[in-house]
Design an enzyme around this catalytic site. Structure first.
Site, PDB file in Angstrom:
ATOM      1  N   THR A  49      -9.099   9.077   8.129  1.00  0.00           N
ATOM      2  CA  THR A  49      -8.332   7.923   7.648  1.00  0.00           C
ATOM      3  C   THR A  49      -8.112   6.873   8.728  1.00  0.00           C
ATOM      4  O   THR A  49      -7.416   5.892   8.502  1.00  0.00           O
ATOM      5  CB  THR A  49      -6.962   8.392   7.129  1.00  0.00           C
ATOM      6  OG1 THR A  49      -6.277   9.093   8.182  1.00  0.00           O
ATOM      7  CG2 THR A  49      -7.127   9.319   5.928  1.00  0.00           C
TER       8      THR A  49
ATOM      9  N   LYS B 290       0.839  -1.193   0.000  1.00  0.00           N
ATOM     10  CA  LYS B 290       0.000   0.000   0.000  1.00  0.00           C
ATOM     11  C   LYS B 290       0.879   1.250   0.000  1.00  0.00           C
ATOM     12  O   LYS B 290       1.751   1.404   0.853  1.00  0.00           O
ATOM     13  CB  LYS B 290      -0.913  -0.003   1.218  1.00  0.00           C
ATOM     14  CG  LYS B 290      -1.850  -1.219   1.267  1.00  0.00           C
ATOM     15  CD  LYS B 290      -2.669  -1.270   2.545  1.00  0.00           C
ATOM     16  CE  LYS B 290      -1.804  -1.499   3.760  1.00  0.00           C
ATOM     17  NZ  LYS B 290      -2.598  -1.726   4.989  1.00  0.00           N
TER      18      LYS B 290
ATOM     19  N   GLY C  67      -8.329   3.711  10.655  1.00  0.00           N
ATOM     20  CA  GLY C  67      -8.830   2.371  10.375  1.00  0.00           C
ATOM     21  C   GLY C  67      -8.876   1.986   8.912  1.00  0.00           C
ATOM     22  O   GLY C  67      -9.487   0.967   8.564  1.00  0.00           O
ATOM     23  N   THR C  68      -8.224   2.734   8.040  1.00  0.00           N
ATOM     24  CA  THR C  68      -8.289   2.390   6.605  1.00  0.00           C
ATOM     25  C   THR C  68      -7.613   1.056   6.318  1.00  0.00           C
ATOM     26  O   THR C  68      -8.114   0.261   5.511  1.00  0.00           O
ATOM     27  CB  THR C  68      -7.634   3.493   5.750  1.00  0.00           C
ATOM     28  OG1 THR C  68      -6.326   3.772   6.260  1.00  0.00           O
ATOM     29  CG2 THR C  68      -8.462   4.761   5.766  1.00  0.00           C
ATOM     30  N   GLY C  69      -6.480   0.799   6.971  1.00  0.00           N
ATOM     31  CA  GLY C  69      -5.799  -0.478   6.735  1.00  0.00           C
ATOM     32  C   GLY C  69      -6.621  -1.654   7.221  1.00  0.00           C
ATOM     33  O   GLY C  69      -6.744  -2.686   6.536  1.00  0.00           O
ATOM     34  N   CYS C  70      -7.217  -1.528   8.408  1.00  0.00           N
ATOM     35  CA  CYS C  70      -8.092  -2.585   8.927  1.00  0.00           C
ATOM     36  C   CYS C  70      -9.254  -2.826   7.977  1.00  0.00           C
ATOM     37  O   CYS C  70      -9.602  -3.971   7.650  1.00  0.00           O
ATOM     38  CB  CYS C  70      -8.656  -2.183  10.293  1.00  0.00           C
ATOM     39  SG  CYS C  70      -7.434  -1.746  11.542  1.00  0.00           S
TER      40      CYS C  70
END
Length: 716
Positions: A422, A388, A424-427
């Site tokens: 943004t 990412k 928690g975007t990865g979760c």
């Protein structure tokens, strides 16, 4: 054992042919087979043990392995290091009680059943003796000539309704039986011929899996820490899973005290309680996918790894939470080493750039270097990697999916969305990917869909007004707006997807002898005049379809555009045709004197059926290929992609080729694409699907139309 029985391969050495059983199994497991049953009545016990050893190595923990009848062979293979998960026994084979005693409580034990008496016998056994029943045969099959009378789907349904155990349908099962057997109560399909004899077992297995999953809601487990503010961790995962059409479950690895401005405290429950949570879920529920997030320490990581090795869920997406936004390492060296071992049990790993650098063991110079590091990591651990690039500077937010084992490298680039929401975007991205993969999506398609959903949720985050720091994304923005789980694509996305969707047709057109000969000037006059005569017939009717689009157009601008296009087809294009076909008479009855070729008739029948049986959106989708394919062909002809002679004024068809690259027609094509793409983006899913089918059908007719002048029967 509570196993995923959805796609169950029973081997047949004869059907596997020269490819062999081991390679057939390897490929089928690549495609999604969940259980492999070695069945070889002619092999000795020693040969069976050798086959189990080879299959265990080929499967490499990606599916369960059982052996038909040969309990002693299963024990011997285990003693030699093979992972043999259990046995499948017939009514006349070794006692299931002895099998359970010998193989232990964690083994998978199946039993054949094809009559009410068999079900009664199973009910009399102690609970936990048998895990599943193989019920059949469904249809007559040559792979087991001594089979009982076929049950058919309805006979299968009757037995399943009486069984307290999950039932796998077996015997003559083909792909077209998938939906009927699932609806009849099957827990899975046991397939022999359709996989063993397939040209490509991996592709066939993927097709089975997609059809099986299409009618079900994926059950997705999040293993992660909590976020009481709801923006990250299991709270975000559960929202993400639901928003993407899955049923979410959660096992907590850590409790945090945090909000949108930061983490204040972390509590890690005892690892024994973590394993109790995991076992409680998997003992009762078949898990279709797992998403792994925050793992606090090495003991937690090892406990999760041991559970994964036992349960072997079909999809594991690992979001390696290793580096804080500040750049601080979140795990000690022992935990980092343990986490790296966990990668080998994963389907997909989703590191950001800082996490990728830790996993790769080196600094990353730039985005291209990050992709190279991801490819190296993928090759080392055997999992796909989605690197990412959201932390890169600049106006774009790239991601890249690489899978060294499958030779996959795909980049996804879109403009950065300016927002503070943004958290928690990865979760959220990783749990969305787990859900989409569990629905049977191909990895590239899953990443594309998850990104579309995430970007929509990011754009809507400000409306939540949660917290004074980095707020959460709006996971359900699309659902709240549309009342469904499918994202509404942007017009540009529609155009890109449709154009890519006809790539094979476009390649077919440019490789046609007619196009190649037209470009290099070797095309004889007869096929060229044949093409013009057929095109004149086509244009006359095409103009009427354009006029119908103008009549139904919702805005005055669209009405004027399609009406002008209809007029241009008659006044401009037909006049050019007449200059070749009937130069002394102009556009006249003689211009249309040719007998319609089959390709012309088929194309016009398609356009008429859409124009006078569909609606505005379908009509403009059906007429679009005549704009788009011609403009693209003309642009590349005049760019010299088909040879420089196509640009020469001395070319025998120079005046005709010039029309392909007419700037006015190119501008008209851009307008047509915009109108169609915008209509598709605004349409409901059903209308959008009908539009695409009309567009693809017209594109295929264009290929046939271009091919007609050089067809062998015409040239004889």
């Amino acid at each position: 054992m509570n196993a995923d029985l959805s796609l169950y391969l029973v081997t047949d050495a004869t059907l596997c042919g020269d490819r062999g059983v081991v390679e057939t199994v390897r490929r089928a497991v690549d495609g999604g087979v969940r259980i492999v049953q070695l069945r070889d009545k002619d092999a000795s016990d020693a040969e069976t043990v050798d086959q189990l050893l080879a299959l265990s190595q080929a499967i490499d923990g990606r599916a369960l392995l059982v052996v038909n009848d040969r309990l002693d062979a299963a024990v011997a293979a285990r003693e030699r290091g093979a992972r043999v998960d259990g046995v499948h026994l017939g009514q006349g084979d070794a006692s299931v009680l002895r099998a359970r005693e010998v193989l232990g409580p964690e083994a998978l034990i199946g039993l054949t059943a094809n009559s009410p008496a068999h079900l009664d016998a199973v009910e009399a056994l102690p609970s936990g003796t048998v895990d599943y029943l193989g019920v059949g045969v469904i249809r007559p099959t040559t792979t087991k000539p001594d089979h009982p009378a076929p049950l058919g789907v309805e006979g299968f349904r009757g037995l399943v309704s009486r069984s307290a155990l999950p039932c796998v349908a077996i015997g003559g099962v083909g792909m077209d039986d998938t939906e009927a057997l699932r609806e009849a109560g099957a827990a899975g399909l046991a397939v022999v011929s359709a996989l063993c004899a397939a040209d490509d077992p991996a592709t066939t297995a993927r097709q089975f899996r997609r059809r099986w999953l299409s009618g079900s809601v994926p059950r997705v487990l999040s293993i992660a820490g909590s976020d009481p503010s709801g923006g990250a961790g299991v709270q975000a995962d559960l929202k993400s899973i639901a928003a993407n059409g899955g049923y979410g479950m959660a096992v907590l690895t850590a409790l945090t005290a945090q909000n949108t401005r930061g983490v204040r405290a972390v509590h890690v429950p005892p690892v024994e309680f973590l394993r109790a949570q995991l076992d409680a879920v998997s003992d009762d529920i078949v898990i279709d996918a797992v998403k792994i997030g925050m793992l606090a320490d090495a003991d937690v990581i090892r406990a999760v790894g041991a559970w994964l090795a036992t349960v072997r869920p079909p999809v594991v997406v690992l979001d390696p939470v290793m580096v804080a936004t500040s750049g601080d390492r979140l795990l000690d060296p022992d935990a980092e080493r343990a986490l790296r071992d966990l990668l080998a049990l994963s389907t997909l790993v989703t590191p950001n750039l800082a996490e990728l650098a830790v996993l790769a063991g080196r600094d990353l110079a730039d985005w291209n270097d990050a992709i190279s590091a991801a490819e190296q990591l993928s090759a080392e651990v055997g999992a796909a990697v989605l690197v990412k690039g959201g932390h890169l500077p600049g106006d774009e937010a790239p991601d890249a999916l690489v899978d060294a084992r499958r030779g996959l490298r795909q980049e996804f680039i879109a403009p950065r969305i300016p927002t503070r929401n943004t958290h928690g975007t990865g979760c959220s991205l990783s749990s969305a990917l787990a859900t989409l993969l569990a629905r049977g999506e191909e990895p590239g398609d899953a990443v594309s869909a998850a990104r579309d959903w995430l970007r929509e949720s990011l754009r809507a985050g400000d409306a939540l007004r949660v917290g004074r720091g980095h707020g959460p994304i709006n996971h359900f923005a699309g659902l709240w707006e549309r009342g469904g789980a499918e994202t509404r694509p942007a017009a540009g996305d529609v155009a890109t997807e449709w154009w890519r969707g006809i790539a094979a047709i476009r390649t077919g057109i440019e490789e046609l002898p007619f196009i190649r000969a037209l470009a290099d000037g070797t095309l004889e006059r007869a096929p060229f005049l044949f093409y013009l005569a057929q095109d004149a017939l086509y244009l006359r009717e095409y103009a009427r379809v354009l006029a119908e689009a103008a009549r139904l157009a919702p805005t005055s601008d669209e009405q004027a555009f399609w009406a002008d296009s209809a007029r241009g087809s008659i006044v401009g294009e037909l006049e050019l045709h007449a200059s070749w076909l009937t130069p002394s008479h102009g556009v006249s009855a003689a211009t249309f004197a040719a007998e319609p070729a089959p390709a012309t008739t088929a194309y016009l029948d398609h356009l008429r059926s859409v124009a006078f049986g569909g609606d505005y959106a379908e009509i403009i989708a059906a007429v679009l290929p005549c704009f788009w394919l011609y403009t693209d062909l003309g642009r590349r002809l005049h760019a010299g992609e088909f040879g420089e002679y196509a640009r020469d004024a001395g070319h025998p068809y120079a005046s005709w080729l010039a029309t392909y690259a007419d700037p006015a027609f190119e501008e008209a094509t851009r307008t047509a694409i915009a109108y169609v793409a915008d209509a598709a983006a605004q349409a409901d899913p059903g209308t959008r699907a009908r539009m695409r089918r009309a567009f693809e059908a017209s594109s295929a007719h264009e290929l046939a139309f271009f091919a007609a002048p050089m067809e062998p029967q015409r040239l004889r």
